[in-house]
Design an enzyme around this catalytic site. Structure first.
Site, mmCIF file in Angstrom:
data_model
loop_
_atom_site.group_PDB
_atom_site.id
_atom_site.type_symbol
_atom_site.label_atom_id
_atom_site.label_comp_id
_atom_site.label_asym_id
_atom_site.label_seq_id
_atom_site.Cartn_x
_atom_site.Cartn_y
_atom_site.Cartn_z
ATOM 1 N N ASP A 1 0.857 -1.189 0.000
ATOM 2 C CA ASP A 1 0.000 0.000 0.000
ATOM 3 C C ASP A 1 0.890 1.235 0.000
ATOM 4 O O ASP A 1 2.095 1.154 0.271
ATOM 5 C CB ASP A 1 -0.880 -0.013 1.264
ATOM 6 C CG ASP A 1 -1.782 1.204 1.355
ATOM 7 O OD1 ASP A 1 -2.444 1.534 0.363
ATOM 8 O OD2 ASP A 1 -1.801 1.850 2.425
ATOM 9 N N SER A 2 0.264 2.388 -0.241
ATOM 10 C CA SER A 2 0.989 3.651 -0.200
ATOM 11 C C SER A 2 1.424 4.018 1.226
ATOM 12 O O SER A 2 2.310 4.850 1.393
ATOM 13 C CB SER A 2 0.101 4.757 -0.763
ATOM 14 O OG SER A 2 -1.134 4.771 -0.073
ATOM 15 N N CYS B 1 -3.759 -1.191 -2.024
ATOM 16 C CA CYS B 1 -4.024 0.224 -2.276
ATOM 17 C C CYS B 1 -4.933 0.362 -3.506
ATOM 18 O O CYS B 1 -4.578 -0.068 -4.600
ATOM 19 C CB CYS B 1 -2.702 0.939 -2.532
ATOM 20 S SG CYS B 1 -2.879 2.681 -2.922
ATOM 21 N N GLU C 1 -6.881 9.401 9.281
ATOM 22 C CA GLU C 1 -5.541 9.368 9.906
ATOM 23 C C GLU C 1 -5.518 10.249 11.157
ATOM 24 O O GLU C 1 -4.742 10.001 12.084
ATOM 25 C CB GLU C 1 -4.477 9.786 8.887
ATOM 26 C CG GLU C 1 -4.399 8.753 7.771
ATOM 27 C CD GLU C 1 -3.062 8.660 7.068
ATOM 28 O OE1 GLU C 1 -2.159 9.448 7.387
ATOM 29 O OE2 GLU C 1 -2.932 7.771 6.203
ATOM 30 N N CYS D 1 -11.294 2.655 -1.025
ATOM 31 C CA CYS D 1 -10.047 3.216 -0.498
ATOM 32 C C CYS D 1 -9.728 2.480 0.793
ATOM 33 O O CYS D 1 -10.637 2.149 1.564
ATOM 34 C CB CYS D 1 -10.232 4.711 -0.234
ATOM 35 S SG CYS D 1 -8.823 5.481 0.591
ATOM 36 N N HIS E 1 -8.706 3.364 3.551
ATOM 37 C CA HIS E 1 -9.045 4.006 4.822
ATOM 38 C C HIS E 1 -10.538 3.934 5.173
ATOM 39 O O HIS E 1 -10.909 4.092 6.327
ATOM 40 C CB HIS E 1 -8.645 5.482 4.782
ATOM 41 C CG HIS E 1 -7.173 5.714 4.822
ATOM 42 N ND1 HIS E 1 -6.308 5.133 3.922
ATOM 43 C CD2 HIS E 1 -6.408 6.476 5.646
ATOM 44 C CE1 HIS E 1 -5.066 5.516 4.195
ATOM 45 N NE2 HIS E 1 -5.100 6.339 5.229
#
Ligand code: DGL
Length: 270
Positions: free
Chosen positions: A14-15, A77, A157, A189, A191
């Protein structure tokens, strides 16, 4: 001693920290499997970067994971899956590749043809149209309504998972998609699974929320079985985390994504 054959690890990348939602789903679904996780924390976020840059970063990560002798690659990702999947498969040397967009598209079309499907993701994912293409390849009659939600990544985040600012942001982003009376909403996504309780309130009980992390883990289980690559259970599963920046922030935020403590995190020396 490094693992051999079926007990080699799965490479998940993932990023940054978000792909740990996929690791969490894998740990629950496939407890015998070892995992090497790569998070490109020095260069995150990818979701607002150009295709050429993302392809270049993705190639470096894949080559790194292949040197770790992984038996399968999972593109956790959504942004990399949207614009750099060809880069991954071209370099994968024939090992199986799973990506969250394939998993999400399959789950979105699983309830029968002609569905009205909402997709949310980063600007790069949504602009690529990758979800719509993959959904239409499975069901040409499906209607897809997409919406970029760039503020969700920083809000998650920040830990604002149940915060009035996040709720208002979600209401604003989702208004046009909900106006199309979608039956399901793909959380496109890494997140967004952490926002599921809040999104459930915003979209109501009628809309099916599709968590690509869970569906990617299911798909991984199927592919491993089909390829005869499932871990034997003869060795205890191990988990390694590799990042490109100093690990402090990854460690702090990562435990929220993973739902358990992380253990050791190493910084890669390219
Ligand atoms: N991992 C990215 C994704 O799933 C979100 C974070 C980023 O923009 O890099 O699209």
């Amino acid at each position: 001693m490094s693992a051999s054959g079926n007990n080699r690890p799965i490479g998940v990348f993932d990023s940054g920290v978000g792909g740990l939602t996929v690791v969490r789903a894998l740990m629950e679904r496939l407890p015998l499997e070892s995992i090497v996780y790569f998070g490109d924390t020095a260069r995150v976020p990818y979701g607002i970067k150009s295709v050429a840059t993302i392809e270049n970063f993705t190639a470096q990560i894949v080559d790194y994971l292949l040197r770790q002798e992984v038996k399968m690659l999972i593109v956790a990702c959504n942004t990399m899956a949207a614009v750099a999947l060809k880069t991954v498969t071209a370099r994968a040397r024939g090992i199986p590749v799973i990506d969250v967009i394939e998993a999400g598209a399959r789950a979105a079309t699983a309830n029968g043809p002609g569905g009205r499907i909402g997709v949310i993701g980063t600007p790069t994912t949504i602009n690529s149209n990758a979800y719509a293409r993959r959904i239409h390849a499975l069901d040409s009659g499906a209607r897809v309504y997409s919406q970029a939600c760039p503020l969700f990544v920083p809000l998650v985040e920040e830990g604002w998972l149940d915060h009035p600012v996040t709720r208002l942001t979600a209401q604003e982003y989702l208004r046009p998609v909900l106006a199309e009376e979608v039956g399901s909403l793909v959380l496109g996504c890494t997140h967004y699974p952490l926002l599921k309780p809040l999104l459930r309130d915003v979209v109501g009980e009628r809309v099916r929320l599709i968590d690509s992390a869970l569906t990617a883990a299911d798909l991984a289980a199927t592919r491993l079985r089909e390829a005869g690559l499932s871990a034997t259970g003869a060795e205890v599963a191990t988990y390694r985390y590799i990042v490109t920046d100093v690990p402090l922030r990854f460690q702090t935020i990562g435990e929220r994504f993973l739902g358990r403590s992380l253990g050791g995190v190493d910084r890669v020396d390219w």
